[in-house]
Design an enzyme around this catalytic site. Sequence first.
Site, PDB file in Angstrom:
ATOM      1  N   GLY A  54       0.820  -1.217   0.000  1.00 62.12           N
ATOM      2  CA  GLY A  54       0.000   0.000   0.000  1.00 62.12           C
ATOM      3  C   GLY A  54       0.845   1.254   0.000  1.00 62.12           C
TER       4      GLY A  54
ATOM      5  CE  LYS B  79       6.917   0.462   5.779  1.00 58.31           C
ATOM      6  NZ  LYS B  79       7.150  -0.546   6.799  1.00 58.31           N
TER       7      LYS B  79
ATOM      8  NE  ARG C   7      10.313  -2.239   2.933  1.00 59.66           N
ATOM      9  CZ  ARG C   7       9.334  -2.757   3.640  1.00 59.66           C
ATOM     10  NH1 ARG C   7       9.467  -2.904   4.948  1.00 59.66           N
ATOM     11  NH2 ARG C   7       8.215  -3.166   3.087  1.00 59.66           N
TER      12      ARG C   7
ATOM     13  CG  ASP D  13      -0.057  -8.747   6.150  1.00 58.19           C
ATOM     14  OD1 ASP D  13      -0.726  -9.378   6.981  1.00 58.19           O
ATOM     15  OD2 ASP D  13       0.204  -7.535   6.273  1.00 58.19           O
TER      16      ASP D  13
HETATM   17  P1  AMP Z   1       1.462  -3.172   8.074  1.00 61.69           P
HETATM   18  O1  AMP Z   1       0.644  -3.406   9.298  1.00 61.69           O
HETATM   19  O2  AMP Z   1       2.316  -1.925   8.133  1.00 61.69           O
HETATM   20  O3  AMP Z   1       2.247  -4.357   7.645  1.00 61.69           O
HETATM   21  O4  AMP Z   1       0.406  -2.838   6.915  1.00 61.69           O
HETATM   22  C1  AMP Z   1      -0.654  -3.674   6.541  1.00 61.69           C
HETATM   23  C2  AMP Z   1      -1.162  -3.268   5.169  1.00 61.69           C
HETATM   24  O5  AMP Z   1      -1.564  -1.908   5.163  1.00 61.69           O
HETATM   25  C3  AMP Z   1      -0.132  -3.410   4.071  1.00 61.69           C
HETATM   26  O6  AMP Z   1      -0.808  -3.798   2.919  1.00 61.69           O
HETATM   27  C4  AMP Z   1       0.413  -2.001   3.937  1.00 61.69           C
HETATM   28  O7  AMP Z   1       0.950  -1.740   2.668  1.00 61.69           O
HETATM   29  C5  AMP Z   1      -0.832  -1.169   4.201  1.00 61.69           C
HETATM   30  N1  AMP Z   1      -0.515   0.172   4.735  1.00 61.69           N
HETATM   31  C6  AMP Z   1      -0.003   0.467   5.947  1.00 61.69           C
HETATM   32  N2  AMP Z   1       0.143   1.803   6.071  1.00 61.69           N
HETATM   33  C7  AMP Z   1      -0.265   2.362   4.922  1.00 61.69           C
HETATM   34  C8  AMP Z   1      -0.347   3.700   4.426  1.00 61.69           C
HETATM   35  N3  AMP Z   1       0.015   4.749   5.148  1.00 61.69           N
HETATM   36  N4  AMP Z   1      -0.814   3.877   3.166  1.00 61.69           N
HETATM   37  C9  AMP Z   1      -1.206   2.848   2.410  1.00 61.69           C
HETATM   38  N5  AMP Z   1      -1.159   1.574   2.819  1.00 61.69           N
HETATM   39  C10 AMP Z   1      -0.699   1.320   4.050  1.00 61.69           C
HETATM   40 MG    MG Z   2       3.341  -5.088   6.335  1.00 60.84          MG
END
Ligand code: AMP
Ligand code: MG
Length: 479
Positions: free
Chosen positions: A91, A107, A170, A246
């Site tokens: 995302g 990122k 990264r 994930d």
């Molecule tokens: P995480 O908990 O950081 O591993 O994120 C879980 C999901 O949410 C993943 O698909 C990330 O890419 C998405 N995600 C987290 N933060 C953001 C953000 N600020 N904008 C878009 N997608 C996000």
């Molecule tokens: Mg993640």
Amino acid sequence: MKFSNLKLSTPYLELDPSFYTKVEPTPLSNPFVISTSKDAALLLGVDENLDLDEKLVDIINGSLKLEGSETFAMCYSGHQFGHFAGRLGDGRAINLGKVNGQNLQLKGAGLTEYSRQGDGRAVLRSSIREYLMSEAMHGLGIQTSRALALIGSDTDVARERWEKGAIVLRLSPTWVRFGTFEYFNSTGEHTKLQSLADYVIDESFPHLKGVESAYLKMYAEIVRNTALTIAKWQSVGFNHGVMNTDNMSIDGSTIDYGPFAFLDDYKKEYICNHTDSDGQYRFSNQPATAHWNLERLAVALSPMINYDDMDEILDDVFRPTLEKEYSEIMYAKMGLAKEDEDDKDLFYELLRSLEMASIDYTLFFRKLSHFNGDKSPLLDICINREYLKKWLDMYESRLEKEDISEEERHKKMLRVNPKYILKNHILQEAIEKAQEGDFSMVNDLLTVAYKPFDEFPDLEYLTKPVPMSSKNLKLSCSS
Ligand code: AMP
Ligand code: MG
């Protein structure tokens, strides 16, 4: 060679287009380089003085492309806190391509097809944490994604309050996650599962190419690698905080640093993630969570590999690998070379005493590495002295059964018991300075991150004790 002269390839784009979406990064405004990692530059075989590369900032900001680079976001799903979350995907991470066995990823580089309600950004605070921790985990000998550089900007990003946007470049030998397989199982596209498995074997397990039962053996290696990484987390006191499938790398590396923390005082039920109200991802539950996640992976792979065969491997490999690795590390941390029949008690009592004594986990082992019979340096750093005193008596008599000299034992222990651990209170101080435009502490922390077992007399301030009020705090997920 200069970083900006690298030539990338994009093997992931040879998969079916449903595996990714091509996307252009959205650059931040007024970007500037905050820090670069000499050690990560070595991985790419480029000049370690990345700061001298005038194109670096534009490449990380996504406004300039390396030769061969085609930018894309990867599609995956996953189980989050025990529930299947549907389609997720990168995302806010944008892939640049691959060189020297490393996949480069930005990122915080803007919106993608998978951003859902997110803004595609990462704030300076969380980017500093990911940048430093990637390098620190590597310094500790724990398999992890790496970080080449960190840039800051003027772009405002809304979180609990306004913060500034940043990007980390990264690196990882793979960005395939357990959740990538789960996605193609959930859509019922089983031929794609197989092409993903072939891709993973090529990328992460090339020795299995053409081998009989290669897919089952791939699963066995994923189980083994994951068990080894979790054993290392437990031994160093690392709590990841968001062990969703994930966030589980297919090669067993530590990835996706969020509300992670190292234990301050030893508390095995510590929960670092503020949103984890049930403590599912608490420190003591990490081995069981990894096991559960490996079961989810086996389910996702079951259209192409017999589930019972995978289940048998999971039973045979996971616990024994984890326990053997953990026990070997803990023996080394205690400075014991020979196994003795009473050692199970000694070890059980150690963890119990640390918990009861209220003592800093890292500092305890570093001080134990200088133990010469004088117990006061250890007793002086705990609250309930009697528990630790009893254990130290046991330890002292146990040491008599060892053959090596005290000096030799100290030397060995100092190589496995880190002095510098990037605890949250010290990271927070570095973040607050950075938010005022002073990045010196970020770079000081990077210096010790590479060599956590060495002594840096000029950087002694980085080991100051955690204030009582900041011990074992919980962190917000917003990043
Ligand atoms: P995480 O908990 O950081 O591993 O994120 C879980 C999901 O949410 C993943 O698909 C990330 O890419 C998405 N995600 C987290 N933060 C953001 C953000 N600020 N904008 C878009 N997608 C996000
Ligand atoms: Mg993640």
